[in-house]
Write an enzyme that holds these catalytic residues in place. Structure first.
Site, short mmCIF file in Angstrom:
data_model
loop_
_atom_site.label_atom_id
_atom_site.label_comp_id
_atom_site.label_asym_id
_atom_site.label_seq_id
_atom_site.Cartn_x
_atom_site.Cartn_y
_atom_site.Cartn_z
N GLN A 177 -7.57 -0.28 5.25
CA GLN A 177 -7.89 -1.56 4.32
C GLN A 177 -7.03 -2.08 4.43
O GLN A 177 -7.17 -3.20 3.60
CB GLN A 177 -8.15 -0.26 2.90
CG GLN A 177 -9.14 0.64 2.44
CD GLN A 177 -10.40 -0.17 2.53
OE1 GLN A 177 -10.64 -0.90 2.37
NE2 GLN A 177 -10.73 0.49 2.98
N SER A 178 -6.13 -2.70 5.34
CA SER A 178 -6.15 -3.65 6.10
C SER A 178 -6.36 -5.03 5.62
O SER A 178 -7.52 -5.22 5.89
CB SER A 178 -4.84 -3.91 6.87
OG SER A 178 -4.49 -5.16 7.99
N ASN A 179 -5.72 -5.93 4.72
CA ASN A 179 -6.41 -7.13 4.59
C ASN A 179 -6.21 -7.80 6.18
O ASN A 179 -6.73 -9.31 5.52
CB ASN A 179 -5.83 -7.53 3.07
CG ASN A 179 -6.10 -7.09 1.82
OD1 ASN A 179 -7.44 -6.43 1.48
ND2 ASN A 179 -5.71 -6.27 0.95
N CYS A 221 -6.19 -7.58 8.92
CA CYS A 221 -7.09 -7.50 9.79
C CYS A 221 -8.21 -8.17 9.77
O CYS A 221 -8.75 -8.19 10.10
CB CYS A 221 -7.42 -6.23 9.50
SG CYS A 221 -5.46 -5.33 10.78
#
Length: 331
Positions: free
Chosen positions: A75-77, A79
């Site tokens: 859930q990387s912001n 990325c």
């Protein structure tokens, strides 16, 4: 501007709002609380990484890159915002996400909408996977540009020197006295190192307090933030040296570990939403806000202090099933 000589591509809606939080201040019964709203930077849902990507993408374009490659948690912001920058600027984008394929929700939905190529690392090391993809893109003639975790290198960190200049200009325009502390979520170190350098260069005595979301205090303060601050200063040709003792980090709120939302984070997310209509995320800003609330309740932050909470974004993660269930189970 201290970073005006660096190549930069406009991606963010700047300046982001600087607002008082009177209802939250009253609810917590003490310090005067303000917020800097970097969740409103605009790019693909916004967040602090957009500031860094303005400089990183400019560097990529200068080098003739065709593909942006970066990595992060599922859930990387970072990325998601990298995928947004790639779509807007016409780069290919490859995202290496940790672990095995998981449910398509939150940021993963947005990554797919933005056209990113998602590669799951599985049981491979992230470093090995990034190296393999870099070579693949290079061989295919799609010149790759590798963006580090969180966009945290001297180029990315420089964006938060500029952000501190932006804040200083807003404070002057609103005739605001200095804040005693700036509180925010800290992990890969780019945001904090840039803020720290910016505060020094502007002559601000404000404490730059990072609430660690995943690392012990010494590792984050010395091995990451101080090191990157010094590398950034050297990159910009600036004088001065930063040691771990100069870096304010509180690692007392790691809870159950990275991306594990506990009762403290839930309380913080609900309180910000119900007093100020501000949406925090379960991993970063929720944990930083939980730390701030606890420090206020224990009076480790004084009732007469003026505190700025720097919102770094991340709300799309609220819409993943596990977090949504936790946040609404008793509502």
């Amino acid at each position: 501007m201290l970073t005006s000589h660096l190549p930069r591509i406009s991606l963010a809606h700047l300046p982001t709002p600087l607002e008082a939080m009177p209802r939250l201040s009253a609810a917590l019964g003490g310090a005067e609380l303000w917020i800097k709203r970097d969740e409103q930077t605009g790019l693909a849902g916004g967040g602090n990484k957009t500031r860094k990507l303005e400089y990183l993408c400019a560097d990529a374009r200068t080098q003739g890159a065709k593909t942006l490659i970066t990595a992060g948690a599922p859930q990387s912001n970072h990325c998601r915002q990298t995928a947004g920058a790639a779509a807007k600027l016409g780069f290919n984008c490859v995202l290496v996400l940790a672990g095995h394929p998981t449910e398509v929700s939150g940021n993963i939905v947005l990554n797919k909408l933005l056209g990113a190529n998602i590669v799951w690392a599985g049981d491979e090391s992230m470093g090995d996977m990034l190296s393999a993809i870099f070579k693949r893109e290079q061989t295919a003639g799609r010149k790759p540009y590798l963006i580090p975790y969180g966009g945290s290198n001297p180029i990315g960190a420089s964006a938060y020197i500029a952000a501190m200049e932006e804040l200083a200009a807003q404070m002057q325009a609103q005739t605001l006295p200095p804040f005693d502390r700036i509180v925010f979520a800290s992990s890969s170190g780019g945001t904090q190192s840039g803020m720290l350098l910016g505060a020094r260069l502007l002559g601000l005595s404000t404490q730059i307090l990072g609430i660690s979301v995943d690392k012990p205090e010494v590792e984050l303060s010395e091995d990451i933030v101080a090191k990157l601050a010094n590398e950034t200063a050297k990159f910009l040709g600036l004088e001065g040296y930063v040691s771990g003792k100069d870096v304010a980090v509180n690692a007392g709120y790691l809870g159950g570990g990275y991306a594990v939302m506990g009762e403290a984070e839930i309380e913080a997310i609900q309180l910000f939403a119900r007093t100020e209509s501000i949406l925090l995320d379960p991993v970063y800003t929720g944990r930083a806000a939980a730390g701030l609330i606890d420090l206020l309740k224990k009076e480790k932050i004084g009732k007469n202090e003026r505190i700025l909470f720097w919102h770094t974004g991340g709300a799309p993660a609220l819409f993943t099933p596990k977090y949504a269930k936790q946040l609404t189970i008793n509502n």
